[in-house]
Design a protein around this motif. Structure first.
Motif, PDB file in Angstrom:
ATOM      1  N   GLY A 132       0.790  -1.226   0.000  1.00 60.59           N
ATOM      2  CA  GLY A 132       0.000   0.000   0.000  1.00 60.59           C
ATOM      3  C   GLY A 132       0.820   1.272   0.000  1.00 60.59           C
ATOM      4  O   GLY A 132       0.483   2.239  -0.656  1.00 60.59           O
ATOM      5  N   ALA A 133       1.918   1.327   0.731  1.00 54.76           N
ATOM      6  CA  ALA A 133       2.745   2.535   0.805  1.00 54.76           C
ATOM      7  C   ALA A 133       3.937   2.421  -0.141  1.00 54.76           C
ATOM      8  O   ALA A 133       5.019   2.924   0.139  1.00 54.76           O
ATOM      9  CB  ALA A 133       3.211   2.751   2.239  1.00 54.76           C
ATOM     10  N   SER A 134       3.744   1.755  -1.264  1.00 51.79           N
ATOM     11  CA  SER A 134       4.794   1.552  -2.262  1.00 51.79           C
ATOM     12  C   SER A 134       6.016   0.850  -1.683  1.00 51.79           C
ATOM     13  O   SER A 134       7.149   1.155  -2.017  1.00 51.79           O
ATOM     14  CB  SER A 134       5.185   2.878  -2.912  1.00 51.79           C
ATOM     15  N   GLN A 135       5.785  -0.096  -0.798  1.00 48.89           N
ATOM     16  CA  GLN A 135       6.852  -0.906  -0.231  1.00 48.89           C
ATOM     17  C   GLN A 135       6.958  -2.193  -1.048  1.00 48.89           C
ATOM     18  O   GLN A 135       5.948  -2.841  -1.302  1.00 48.89           O
ATOM     19  CB  GLN A 135       6.542  -1.262   1.229  1.00 48.89           C
ATOM     20  N   PRO A 136       8.166  -2.577  -1.475  1.00 48.72           N
ATOM     21  CA  PRO A 136       8.287  -3.808  -2.271  1.00 48.72           C
ATOM     22  C   PRO A 136       7.931  -5.052  -1.449  1.00 48.72           C
ATOM     23  O   PRO A 136       8.355  -5.193  -0.314  1.00 48.72           O
ATOM     24  CB  PRO A 136       9.754  -3.831  -2.684  1.00 48.72           C
ATOM     25  N   LEU A 137       7.116  -5.909  -2.047  1.00 54.22           N
ATOM     26  CA  LEU A 137       6.757  -7.177  -1.414  1.00 54.22           C
ATOM     27  C   LEU A 137       7.489  -8.350  -2.062  1.00 54.22           C
ATOM     28  O   LEU A 137       7.528  -9.431  -1.501  1.00 54.22           O
ATOM     29  CB  LEU A 137       5.244  -7.399  -1.462  1.00 54.22           C
ATOM     30  N   ASP A 138       8.044  -8.144  -3.219  1.00 53.14           N
ATOM     31  CA  ASP A 138       8.838  -9.158  -3.905  1.00 53.14           C
ATOM     32  C   ASP A 138      10.202  -8.550  -4.192  1.00 53.14           C
ATOM     33  O   ASP A 138      10.294  -7.558  -4.922  1.00 53.14           O
ATOM     34  CB  ASP A 138       8.177  -9.600  -5.207  1.00 53.14           C
ATOM     35  N   VAL A 139      11.248  -9.120  -3.611  1.00 46.96           N
ATOM     36  CA  VAL A 139      12.596  -8.578  -3.817  1.00 46.96           C
ATOM     37  C   VAL A 139      13.525  -9.584  -4.493  1.00 46.96           C
ATOM     38  O   VAL A 139      14.695  -9.304  -4.686  1.00 46.96           O
ATOM     39  CB  VAL A 139      13.206  -8.046  -2.497  1.00 46.96           C
ATOM     40  N   GLY A 140      12.991 -10.753  -4.845  1.00 50.02           N
ATOM     41  CA  GLY A 140      13.763 -11.757  -5.584  1.00 50.02           C
ATOM     42  C   GLY A 140      15.035 -12.162  -4.878  1.00 50.02           C
ATOM     43  O   GLY A 140      15.028 -12.506  -3.700  1.00 50.02           O
ATOM     44  N   ARG A 141      16.145 -12.087  -5.599  1.00 54.01           N
ATOM     45  CA  ARG A 141      17.450 -12.496  -5.063  1.00 54.01           C
ATOM     46  C   ARG A 141      18.250 -11.310  -4.527  1.00 54.01           C
ATOM     47  O   ARG A 141      19.402 -11.469  -4.151  1.00 54.01           O
ATOM     48  CB  ARG A 141      18.251 -13.202  -6.151  1.00 54.01           C
ATOM     49  N   THR A 142      17.666 -10.101  -4.485  1.00 58.45           N
ATOM     50  CA  THR A 142      18.415  -8.937  -4.017  1.00 58.45           C
ATOM     51  C   THR A 142      18.620  -8.940  -2.505  1.00 58.45           C
ATOM     52  O   THR A 142      19.519  -8.273  -2.013  1.00 58.45           O
ATOM     53  CB  THR A 142      17.741  -7.617  -4.423  1.00 58.45           C
ATOM     54  N   ARG A 143      17.783  -9.679  -1.762  1.00 58.79           N
ATOM     55  CA  ARG A 143      17.897  -9.764  -0.298  1.00 58.79           C
ATOM     56  C   ARG A 143      17.683 -11.199   0.141  1.00 58.79           C
ATOM     57  O   ARG A 143      16.777 -11.865  -0.351  1.00 58.79           O
ATOM     58  CB  ARG A 143      16.831  -8.900   0.378  1.00 58.79           C
ATOM     59  N   ARG A 144      18.456 -11.647   1.112  1.00 63.45           N
ATOM     60  CA  ARG A 144      18.280 -13.003   1.639  1.00 63.45           C
ATOM     61  C   ARG A 144      17.132 -13.046   2.638  1.00 63.45           C
ATOM     62  O   ARG A 144      16.331 -13.980   2.644  1.00 63.45           O
ATOM     63  CB  ARG A 144      19.565 -13.486   2.301  1.00 63.45           C
TER      64      ARG A 144
END
Length: 99
Positions: A4-16
């Motif tokens: 809702g507040a433009s927060q990423p919910l899918d970050v793939g392989r960029t974060r463990r």
């Protein structure tokens, strides 16, 4: 995908590790430990990758399952087979216990 507040919910392989926003979304979606029959609240759970990070798993919302510490350890125990259902996990012992 954004929350809702433009927060990423899918970050793939960029974060463990799952982000705070992802953990809040998992808490709302799953309500706590996803192991069948467990009632631990979300605040006491770990965020578990369905496909392990070391095996190429992604830190995406649809790959996250909340598990209490006991069930999280079981999910990584080779003596158990983990079966994923829609927002639920069941475990079955694959090797006999040592006596």
């Amino acid at each position: 995908m954004l929350g809702g507040a433009s927060q990423p919910l899918d970050v793939g392989r960029t974060r463990r590790y799952f982000t705070k926003t992802q953990r809040l979304a998992l808490a709302r979606l799953q309500g706590g430990c996803t192991a069948d029959g467990c009632d631990w609240p979300p605040s006491m759970c770990h965020a578990h990758h369905r496909t392990p990070w070391h095996a190429g798993g992604k830190t995406d919302l649809d790959q996250g399952y909340l598990l209490c510490p006991r069930h999280h350890a079981r999910a990584h125990d080779p003596a158990y087979e983990t079966t994923y259902h829609h927002h639920r996990i069941t475990f079955a012992r694959t090797r006999p216990m040592r006596t």
